[in-house]
Write a protein that holds these residues in place. Structure first.
Motif, mmCIF file in Angstrom:
data_model
loop_
_atom_site.group_PDB
_atom_site.id
_atom_site.type_symbol
_atom_site.label_atom_id
_atom_site.label_comp_id
_atom_site.label_asym_id
_atom_site.label_seq_id
_atom_site.Cartn_x
_atom_site.Cartn_y
_atom_site.Cartn_z
ATOM 1 N N GLN A 228 0.941 -1.091 0.112
ATOM 2 C CA GLN A 228 -0.151 -0.558 -0.201
ATOM 3 C C GLN A 228 0.764 1.857 0.147
ATOM 4 O OE1 GLN A 228 -4.004 -0.547 2.549
ATOM 5 N NE2 GLN A 228 -2.878 1.631 4.037
ATOM 6 N N PHE A 229 1.787 1.074 1.315
ATOM 7 C CA PHE A 229 2.665 2.200 0.977
ATOM 8 C C PHE A 229 3.714 2.589 -0.364
ATOM 9 C CE2 PHE A 229 6.956 3.845 1.682
ATOM 10 C CZ PHE A 229 7.005 5.048 2.296
ATOM 11 N N THR A 230 4.106 1.857 -1.338
ATOM 12 C CA THR A 230 4.441 2.055 -2.505
ATOM 13 C C THR A 230 3.779 1.965 -3.743
ATOM 14 O OG1 THR A 230 5.230 -0.093 -2.449
ATOM 15 C CG2 THR A 230 6.348 0.879 -1.659
ATOM 16 N N ALA A 231 1.926 1.539 -4.140
ATOM 17 C CA ALA A 231 1.741 1.894 -4.836
ATOM 18 C C ALA A 231 1.632 3.031 -5.424
ATOM 19 C CB ALA A 231 0.196 1.643 -4.232
ATOM 20 N N ASP A 232 1.661 3.894 -5.030
ATOM 21 C CA ASP A 232 2.042 5.143 -5.823
ATOM 22 C C ASP A 232 3.056 5.715 -6.662
ATOM 23 O OD1 ASP A 232 -1.324 5.508 -6.051
ATOM 24 O OD2 ASP A 232 -1.105 6.929 -3.899
ATOM 25 N N ARG A 233 4.466 4.820 -6.455
ATOM 26 C CA ARG A 233 4.929 5.015 -7.105
ATOM 27 C C ARG A 233 5.484 4.598 -8.040
ATOM 28 N NH1 ARG A 233 8.939 6.872 -2.676
ATOM 29 N NH2 ARG A 233 8.058 6.839 -0.464
ATOM 30 N N ARG A 259 5.882 -12.465 0.012
ATOM 31 C CA ARG A 259 4.491 -11.971 0.024
ATOM 32 C C ARG A 259 4.297 -10.330 -0.855
ATOM 33 N NH1 ARG A 259 0.263 -14.926 1.489
ATOM 34 N NH2 ARG A 259 1.181 -16.404 3.056
ATOM 35 N N VAL A 260 5.289 -9.624 -0.539
ATOM 36 C CA VAL A 260 5.127 -8.672 -1.300
ATOM 37 C C VAL A 260 5.097 -8.241 -2.518
ATOM 38 C CG1 VAL A 260 6.499 -6.176 -1.409
ATOM 39 C CG2 VAL A 260 6.074 -7.337 0.810
ATOM 40 N N ALA A 261 6.185 -9.296 -3.259
ATOM 41 C CA ALA A 261 6.704 -10.263 -4.609
ATOM 42 C C ALA A 261 5.583 -10.345 -5.083
ATOM 43 C CB ALA A 261 7.235 -10.824 -4.440
ATOM 44 N N ASP A 262 4.869 -10.831 -4.396
ATOM 45 C CA ASP A 262 3.663 -11.445 -5.030
ATOM 46 C C ASP A 262 2.455 -10.497 -5.247
ATOM 47 O OD1 ASP A 262 3.783 -13.590 -5.264
ATOM 48 O OD2 ASP A 262 3.449 -14.827 -4.250
ATOM 49 N N GLY A 263 2.330 -9.470 -4.273
ATOM 50 C CA GLY A 263 1.112 -8.431 -4.681
ATOM 51 C C GLY A 263 1.631 -6.393 -4.949
ATOM 52 N N ILE A 264 3.007 -6.785 -4.680
ATOM 53 C CA ILE A 264 3.219 -4.989 -5.422
ATOM 54 C C ILE A 264 3.356 -4.808 -6.628
ATOM 55 C CG2 ILE A 264 5.772 -5.473 -5.690
ATOM 56 C CD1 ILE A 264 7.540 -3.522 -3.672
ATOM 57 N N HIS A 265 3.137 -3.277 -6.936
ATOM 58 C CA HIS A 265 3.078 -2.509 -7.654
ATOM 59 C C HIS A 265 4.145 -1.979 -8.335
ATOM 60 C CE1 HIS A 265 -1.302 -3.090 -7.421
ATOM 61 N NE2 HIS A 265 -1.085 -3.161 -6.356
ATOM 62 N N ILE A 266 4.759 -2.117 -7.862
ATOM 63 C CA ILE A 266 6.622 -1.524 -8.205
ATOM 64 C C ILE A 266 8.172 -2.737 -8.142
ATOM 65 C CG2 ILE A 266 5.906 0.804 -7.710
ATOM 66 C CD1 ILE A 266 8.224 0.286 -5.376
ATOM 67 N N PRO A 267 9.131 -2.781 -8.751
ATOM 68 C CA PRO A 267 9.928 -3.576 -9.058
ATOM 69 C C PRO A 267 9.940 -3.443 -7.013
ATOM 70 C CG PRO A 267 10.480 -2.647 -10.854
ATOM 71 C CD PRO A 267 8.953 -1.658 -10.345
ATOM 72 N N LEU A 268 10.213 -4.834 -7.238
ATOM 73 C CA LEU A 268 11.311 -5.361 -6.089
ATOM 74 C C LEU A 268 12.555 -6.020 -5.679
ATOM 75 C CD1 LEU A 268 10.801 -6.060 -2.712
ATOM 76 C CD2 LEU A 268 10.039 -8.175 -3.029
ATOM 77 N N LEU A 269 13.303 -5.168 -5.424
ATOM 78 C CA LEU A 269 14.184 -5.809 -5.206
ATOM 79 C C LEU A 269 14.738 -6.495 -3.790
ATOM 80 C CD1 LEU A 269 17.726 -5.884 -5.607
ATOM 81 C CD2 LEU A 269 17.971 -3.665 -4.979
ATOM 82 N N ALA A 270 14.673 -8.288 -3.675
ATOM 83 C CA ALA A 270 15.096 -8.600 -2.642
ATOM 84 C C ALA A 270 16.459 -9.194 -2.738
ATOM 85 C CB ALA A 270 14.196 -9.879 -2.977
ATOM 86 N N ILE A 271 17.250 -8.432 -1.513
ATOM 87 C CA ILE A 271 18.393 -9.039 -1.192
ATOM 88 C C ILE A 271 19.197 -10.010 -0.256
ATOM 89 C CG2 ILE A 271 21.197 -8.177 -0.492
ATOM 90 C CD1 ILE A 271 19.835 -6.806 -3.046
ATOM 91 N N PRO A 272 19.265 -10.831 -0.847
ATOM 92 C CA PRO A 272 20.008 -11.975 0.607
ATOM 93 C C PRO A 272 20.566 -11.355 2.021
ATOM 94 C CG PRO A 272 21.032 -13.359 -1.524
ATOM 95 C CD PRO A 272 20.689 -11.446 -1.725
ATOM 96 N N ALA A 273 20.532 -11.250 2.842
ATOM 97 C CA ALA A 273 20.321 -11.225 3.688
ATOM 98 C C ALA A 273 21.860 -12.317 4.525
ATOM 99 C CB ALA A 273 19.690 -11.444 5.244
ATOM 100 N N LYS A 274 22.582 -11.704 4.989
ATOM 101 C CA LYS A 274 24.095 -12.156 6.213
ATOM 102 C C LYS A 274 23.712 -13.642 6.823
ATOM 103 C CE LYS A 274 27.616 -8.901 6.342
ATOM 104 N NZ LYS A 274 28.489 -8.304 7.598
ATOM 105 N N HIS A 275 23.508 -15.055 6.431
ATOM 106 C CA HIS A 275 23.014 -16.322 6.831
ATOM 107 C C HIS A 275 24.226 -16.226 8.304
ATOM 108 C CE1 HIS A 275 21.659 -17.595 3.643
ATOM 109 N NE2 HIS A 275 22.782 -18.041 2.689
#
Length: 276
Positions: A228-233, A259-275
């Motif tokens: 919702q927060f990023t919808a208008d970007r 979940r965000v990847a399945d619903g977002i309206h702008i590109p999502l950059l998913a970065i692996p966190a440190k294991h």
């Protein structure tokens, strides 16, 4: 070696992902490799007028189709200076397995791939190819959502918790510089007044990073708040850090990032966190 790897299945979503990758690379030293994974399932999804026999696929024809389409998209997208772009067709029983193998082979910096979102009950449970790749937390992935119109990205909006902000900021800045965008750090909170001091402390050594607290809509789950927060970007991407999940978690506790990847309206950059 390619800086960006683009998995490609000839769909409209894949074309949007390719266009976005080309716009990122346009006028820079970033190279792009487009990979099509050929298997029995993919062979059933080619356009009917290609007259493809799924049992005897003409590999040369698929390579010609891919090469022609890639050249067309480069001509359409690249104005400043066409990047180095290559294409390849690889055979693999599993789509994700073929993508992972090509990523390991070429040591690319980023995967850019389209997502269809969670379009049916089965996919909501198991996840799309893109969200499954995100859940593996192996590589940085830029997930391009359906109906996105590729643009020159200008803003990187990084969603982090206050607890992880200080540790994540150097990585956020790295990707902002890599993508040539401004940087904005956001934290969802139910108590903005109480958390402002902690945010200021995290950002005190980073004058170029804007940061602000976003009041959480408490009757919505966290991932819906972010969508919702990023919808208008219109010229932004959302960056999130994703932790590797166990098999049990992948089956029954879908990550916030996927979940965000399945619903977002702008590109999502998913970065692996440190294991850990």
């Amino acid at each position: 070696m390619a800086n960006i790897l683009v998995p490609f299945d000839f769909s409209a979503n894949a074309i949007a992902a390719l266009d976005q990758a080309l716009l990122i690379a346009d006028g820079s030293s970033i190279s792009v490799e487009v990979v099509h994974i050929l298997n029995f399932k993919a062979a059933h999804e080619y356009p009917a007028d290609w007259n493809i026999d799924p049992h005897h696929v003409d590999l040369g024809l698929i390579e010609e189709k891919l090469d022609a389409l890639v050249k067309e998209r480069v001509k359409n997208c690249c104005e400043t200076g066409a990047p180095q772009v290559s294409s390849v067709v690889k055979e693999s029983v599993m789509i994700n397995g073929g993508i992972i193998n090509q990523m390991l082979l070429n040591k690319a910096d980023l995967i850019v791939m389209g997502t269809h979102g969670a379009t049916n009950a089965l996919e909501r449970f198991w996840g799309s190819n893109t969200s499954t790749m995100i859940n593996h937390a192996l590589f940085p992935i830029l997930a391009v959502p359906p109906h996105w119109h590729p643009v020159k990205l200008k803003e990187l909006v990084a969603a982090v918790t206050l607890k992880e902000a200080k540790e994540c900021i150097p990585h956020i800045q790295h990707w902002s510089e890599w993508l040539k965008t401004s940087t904005e750090l956001v934290t969802l909170t139910s108590v903005p007044a109480a958390d402002q001091e902690h945010l200021d402390e995290a950002l005190k050594n980073y004058p170029n990073v804007k940061g602000h607290l976003v009041a959480k809509v408490n009757d919505l789950p966290m991932w819906r708040n972010l969508v919702q927060f990023t919808a208008d970007r219109k010229e932004a991407l959302l960056m999130m850090f994703v932790h590797e999940r166990t098999v049990f978690e992948k089956l029954f506790n879908y990550s916030i990032t996927s979940r965000v990847a399945d619903g977002i309206h702008i590109p999502l950059l998913a970065i692996p966190a440190k294991h850990k």
